[in-house]
Design an enzyme around this catalytic site. Structure first.
Site, PDB file in Angstrom:
ATOM      1  N   GLY A 129       0.790  -1.225   0.000  1.00  0.00           N
ATOM      2  CA  GLY A 129       0.000   0.000   0.000  1.00  0.00           C
ATOM      3  C   GLY A 129       0.820   1.271   0.000  1.00  0.00           C
ATOM      4  CG  MET A 142       5.367   3.371  -3.690  1.00  0.00           C
ATOM      5  SD  MET A 142       6.815   3.154  -4.634  1.00  0.00           S
ATOM      6  CE  MET A 142       6.881   1.424  -4.693  1.00  0.00           C
ATOM      7  NE  ARG A 164       2.831  -9.393  -1.644  1.00  0.00           N
ATOM      8  CZ  ARG A 164       2.330  -8.187  -1.582  1.00  0.00           C
ATOM      9  NH1 ARG A 164       2.896  -7.199  -2.228  1.00  0.00           N
ATOM     10  NH2 ARG A 164       1.258  -7.937  -0.870  1.00  0.00           N
ATOM     11  CG  HIS A 223      -2.924  -0.426   5.098  1.00  0.00           C
ATOM     12  ND1 HIS A 223      -2.755   0.229   6.300  1.00  0.00           N
ATOM     13  CD2 HIS A 223      -1.807  -0.193   4.374  1.00  0.00           C
ATOM     14  CE1 HIS A 223      -1.593   0.837   6.278  1.00  0.00           C
ATOM     15  NE2 HIS A 223      -0.999   0.618   5.126  1.00  0.00           N
ATOM     16  CB  SER A 249      34.662  -8.842  26.726  1.00  0.00           C
ATOM     17  OG  SER A 249      33.294  -8.643  26.473  1.00  0.00           O
ATOM     18  CB  CYS A 284      29.727  -7.840  26.635  1.00  0.00           C
ATOM     19  SG  CYS A 284      30.920  -6.579  27.084  1.00  0.00           S
TER      20      CYS A 284
HETATM   21  C1  PEP Z   1      30.112  -1.374  26.557  1.00  0.00           C
HETATM   22  O1  PEP Z   1      30.651  -0.296  26.743  1.00  0.00           O
HETATM   23  O2  PEP Z   1      29.876  -1.824  25.437  1.00  0.00           O
HETATM   24  C2  PEP Z   1      29.651  -2.177  27.694  1.00  0.00           C
HETATM   25  C3  PEP Z   1      29.145  -3.378  27.507  1.00  0.00           C
HETATM   26  O3  PEP Z   1      29.710  -1.618  28.914  1.00  0.00           O
HETATM   27  P1  PEP Z   1      28.671  -0.551  29.474  1.00  0.00           P
HETATM   28  O4  PEP Z   1      27.514  -0.518  28.550  1.00  0.00           O
HETATM   29  O5  PEP Z   1      28.310  -1.033  30.810  1.00  0.00           O
HETATM   30  O6  PEP Z   1      29.481   0.695  29.473  1.00  0.00           O
END
Ligand code: PEP
Ligand code: MG
Length: 889
Positions: free
Chosen positions: A105, A107, A349, A465, A774, A841
């Site tokens: 929907g 375009m 599709r 829609h 990490s 992380c």
């Molecule tokens: C980061 O900096 O990516 C981390 C995981 O640590 P924080 O978010 O606690 O600073």
């Protein structure tokens, strides 16, 4: 010469399904369907490259386009035996957009193009059906008028409404040919007076006007919004499809419909769809009339299924369903038209589906041998799993039903009633849970639908829609809740004998179509069946481990349930905010000297030891990365007089002294200030206490026979090798002490976050003292860009909107810049220590695109918040397969 135009149908198939980048999804699949002998009306596709060229050249077409269009149109004329603009036997065409990925929907489309005051007479005579001919002409003026000429569509509707009043009828279908002729006259007059020029009569002018409108619509605001929400680059462009019209509005033996080869909500292997007798395609999508089900099985009392109304054509359609699924090996979303008992395919599709349906279809197709397990794993969009991990209504909860509509998109949601999309967006931005209630939605409501927790419409079917868009977005949706009547003016919705007002709370269950008054209790989802099956397949295919960021037992348990293979980041400072501890924490940071700090730390030690013991028990035997204190101390400072007084009393100090100390601790730039390992170096007793708590907690966790944990002690915000040397020595010293005191030893390692550019660039040196790295990509993004994590929200969205950055770099890793630092660090780290363990992380550990990058760099694991663990497991498997995922789910 560039080829801008590709023919399809009637033996001239120049395209294929795999040419979607050039021909758009619709054009590529029309050609593909025609090539496997499905009944596709002939036509041609103008390429997406032309769209790009058009915009690059200041909205002008290349000189050779005209001749290519004329040649392709001639082929269509020959195939159907009609001529475009012919007064006796006119060819009519549809003009539709079709981008690489479907943008429902978003375009513009024009049908019945080629009609004018003369050809309408020819059509009337040739078809022997004046009502049909005049109805088609008025539809054309209406669509062309609003889409191409920009006349407000309400103006047309008003004219029809007054024609019905004059004729004394309530349904459009009850209007006679003469009525429609009159409507056409009034339409033309209205267009003429609005625009100061007559409605174009020349079919050639009409055609180029419509083509221009489709290319123009690629840059309209709703298409821009849709692209932004779905990460579709503007440079892709749209194609234009011009196709011979077939008519679903020629009487009771005609129809138009939309269907899915499987149920798009649940994934069940049943034929699923809706149709309208005597209608054109847009009628179904717009939700103006309520469509009827395809199969008898699905018909409710009073409904007439296609299986009953048009049994022979239904049989043909069922055969097409099998042909298409076998050919494409995926669930298809099909549009068809029936003209006088003959079936025509207008589109196929890959069908949009809920996450639950996506899982079920992938698993069942793999189990039936249609696809293999790798392909099944590739098929499911990891981000969509989010939809399955959220609560549903508690079956035992009391509830008050106010209406029941169609289960258009599953999931449950509670929130306050809001009747318009701007307000929904505004209130959601303030953190209010919003349910958007509309008679029906249109593409202008995209932003409101996105902001809402759930959507209710009072009109429209499963393919309206609202239903299609909500499923794509993963928003719960109930459509066609006919028991509710919305009064936009009064901001109320009378239903079931009572009046619900804007701002009142309602709850909807998108899996059943029910709407309830007030909020209803919810329960956590069960992750079994297809989910478990697909996850097991994914686990067998991935190389990287998936850990979680968790510091509370609840988070750790949730993550384990979702399949986390350890903790990748325990932010110990989060453990300090507990009301029972924060007072002592404040005493610790506000103490005048080491002695004062040690008194406070001694009080914190037992808390921390128990915290770690509990986490280690939950993670039984799995690796757990515990990060020592990191945040700027100001995060712990007392804010109010009462809090200051508490600290003063706890430390036995004068209130003024404490106030002064609090002022001294304030920093101009705390994120770059006294935080991370800098704290451990200034106040070694803090890290000593934490290290002691970790080792004592680890030993305690094994006391009742539990598996020995593997603590990985992580030092934050390292910039230099020497910082790690110092802090590591502190940890090792405490370990030796605890092992001596307890007579027990446990395995442990000491590593560092790589979250500052200097650390990344000198990772070879830092690795000499590290057992693991990490990547803290939150801080690494912040420091690489010089972009405050806490303030970026004010301007980053604009950066993304303007395309200065492709995505928010705090959500999806900036591969070019931050990613380069990660690569350098990984290479340098490995150069010093072959096989050095590495993970991520930062928030990016739960983002599929970033996970693909981590696979490429060869990280050992990703770590993310508990609810993203399944997303990461699947994304890691796709990364290992070298898949990019797809956008269908
Ligand atoms: C980061 O900096 O990516 C981390 C995981 O640590 P924080 O978010 O606690 O600073
Ligand atoms: Mg950090």
């Amino acid at each position: 010469m560039t080829k801008w135009v590709y023919s399809f149908g009637a033996g001239h198939n120049e395209g294929r399904a795999d040419m979607r980048n050039l021909l758009g999804g619709k054009g590529a699949n029309l050609a593909e369907m025609a090539s496997i002998d499905l009944p596709v009306p002939p036509g041609f596709t103008i390429t997406t490259e032309l769209c790009t060229a058009y915009y690059d050249n200041g909205r002008k077409y290349p000189g050779d386009l005209d001749a290519q269009v004329t040649a392709a149109l001639t082929l269509v004329e020959e195939a159907v035996g009609l001529r475009f603009g012919d007064r006796d036997h006119p060819l009519l065409v549809s003009v539709r957009s079709g981008a690489r990925v479907s943008m429902p929907g978003m375009m513009d489309t024009v049908l019945n193009l080629g009609l004018n005051d003369e050809t309408v007479l020819g059509l009337s005579k040739a078809s022997g059906d004046p009502r049909f001919a005049w109805d088609s002409y008025r539809r054309f003026i209406q669509m062309y008028g609003s889409v191409v000429l920009g006349v407000d569509h309400h103006r047309f509707e008003e004219i029809i409404e007054s024609a019905k009043i004059d004729a004394g009828v309530t349904e459009d279908t009850a209007l006679s040919p003469e009525h429609w002729q009159q409507v056409v006259a009034e339409y033309k007059e209205m267009v003429h007076s609005d625009l100061g020029k007559p409605f174009p009569q020349d079919p050639g002018e009409q055609l180029w006007g419509a083509i221009g409108a489709v290319f123009g619509s690629w840059m309209n605001p709703r298409a821009n919004t849709y692209r932004r929400l779905h990460d579709i680059p503007a440079s892709w462009g749209t194609a234009v499809n011009v196709q011979a019209m077939v008519f679903g509005n020629m009487g009771a033996d005609c129809a138009t419909g939309v269907c899915f080869t499987r149920d798009p909500s649940t994934g069940e292997d049943i034929f699923y769809g809706e149709f309208l007798v005597n209608a054109q395609g847009e009628d179904v999508v717009a939700g103006i009339r309520t469509p009827q089900p395809l199969s008898k099985l699905r018909a409710k009392p009073g409904e007439v299924s296609m299986e009953e109304a048009l049994p022979a054509v239904y049989e043909d359609l069922v055969r097409v369903r099998t042909t298409l699924e076998t050919h494409y090996k995926d669930m298809q979303d099909i549009e068809f038209t029936v003209q006088q008992q003959k079936l025509y395919m207008l589109q196929t599709r890959s069908g949009k589906r809920t996450a639950a349906a996506s899982l079920r279809i992938a698993v069942e197709m793999a189990e039936s041998g249609l696809i293999d397990r790798k392909e099944a794993v590739r098929r499911v969009n990891p981000a969509s799993l989010d939809q399955l991990l959220h609560p549903t209504l508690d079956p035992k909860a009391t509830r008050k039903l106010i209406s029941k509509g169609l289960p258009a998109s599953p999931g449950a949601a509670s929130g306050i009633v809001v009747f318009n999309s701007d307000e929904a967006e505004m209130r959601a931005a303030k953190g209010e849970p919003v349910i958007l209630v509309r008679v029906e939605t249109s593409p202008e409501d995209i932003h409101g639908m996105h902001a809402a927790r759930g959507i209710v419409t009072t009109r429209g079917g499963m393919t309206s829609h609202a239903a299609v868009v909500a499923r794509g977005m993963g928003r719960p949706c109930v459509s066609g809740a006919g028991g509710i009547s919305v009064d936009y003016g009064a901001q109320t919705m009378p239903c079931g004998g009572q009046v619900v007002r804007a701002g009142d709370t309602i709850t909807l269950d998108g899996a059943t179509g029910e709407v309830f008054l007030g909020s209803v209790a919810m329960v956590e989802p069960a992750l079994s069946g297809d989910f478990a099956t697909l996850m097991t397949w994914a686990d067998g295919l991935r190389r990287m481990k998936v850990r979680t960021n968790a510091e509370t037992p609840l988070d750790a348990e949730t993550a384990r349930k979702f399949g986390a293979e350890g903790i990748g980041l325990c932010r110990t400072e989060h453990m300090f905010f507990d009301p029972a501890r924060i007072g002592v924490v404040r005493q610790m940071i506000m103490a005048q000297d080491e002695r004062g700090r040690r008194v406070a730390l001694a009080k914190l030690l037992p808390f921390q030891r128990d915290d770690f013991r509990d986490l280690f028990r939950i993670m039984a035997g799995l690796p757990c990365t515990i990060r020592l204190l990191d945040p700027p101390l100001h995060e712990f400072l007392p804010h109010h007089e009462a809090e200051l007084a508490d600290v003063a009393a706890g430390l036995g100090e004068d209130l003024d002294v404490i106030r002064r100390r609090a002022d001294e601790l304030k920093e101009a730039n705390p994120m770059l200030g006294h935080r991370g390992c800098r704290l451990g170096i200034s106040y070694p007793e803090i890290y000593e206490m934490q290290a002691r708590a970790i080792f004592e907690g680890a030993i305690a966790a094994t006391e009742d026979g539990g598996a020995a944990p593997v603590p990985e002690i992580m030092i934050p915000l390292i910039a230099t090798k020497r910082e790690l040397e110092i802090t590591r020595a502190q940890v090792d010293k405490v370990a030796a002490e605890v092992f001596k005191e307890t007579g027990r030893t446990i395995e442990y390692s000491v590593g560092t976050m790589i979250e500052l550019p200097r650390a990344a660039l000198t990772a070879d040196k830092i690795a000499e003292n590290a057992d693991f790295f990490s990547f803290g990509t939150n801080d690494l993004t912040q420091t690489a860009f010089g972009l405050s994590r806490d303030d970026a929200g004010k301007f980053l969205p604009q950066y993304v909107e303007q395309g200065i950055l492709p995505k928010d770099p705090f959500v999806s890793i900036d591969i070019e810049g931050v990613g380069a630092l990660v690569r350098i660090a990984a290479e340098k780290g490995r150069a010093t220590k072959n096989g050095l363990k590495m993970g991520i992380c930062g928030e990016h550990g739960g983002d599929p695109a970033s996970i693909a990058f981590c696979e490429e760099v060869g990280l050992d694991y990703v770590s993310c918040s508990p609810y993203r663990v399944p997303v990461a497991r699947l994304a890691a498997a796709q990364a290992a397969l070298g898949a990019s995922g797809d956008k269908t789910a």
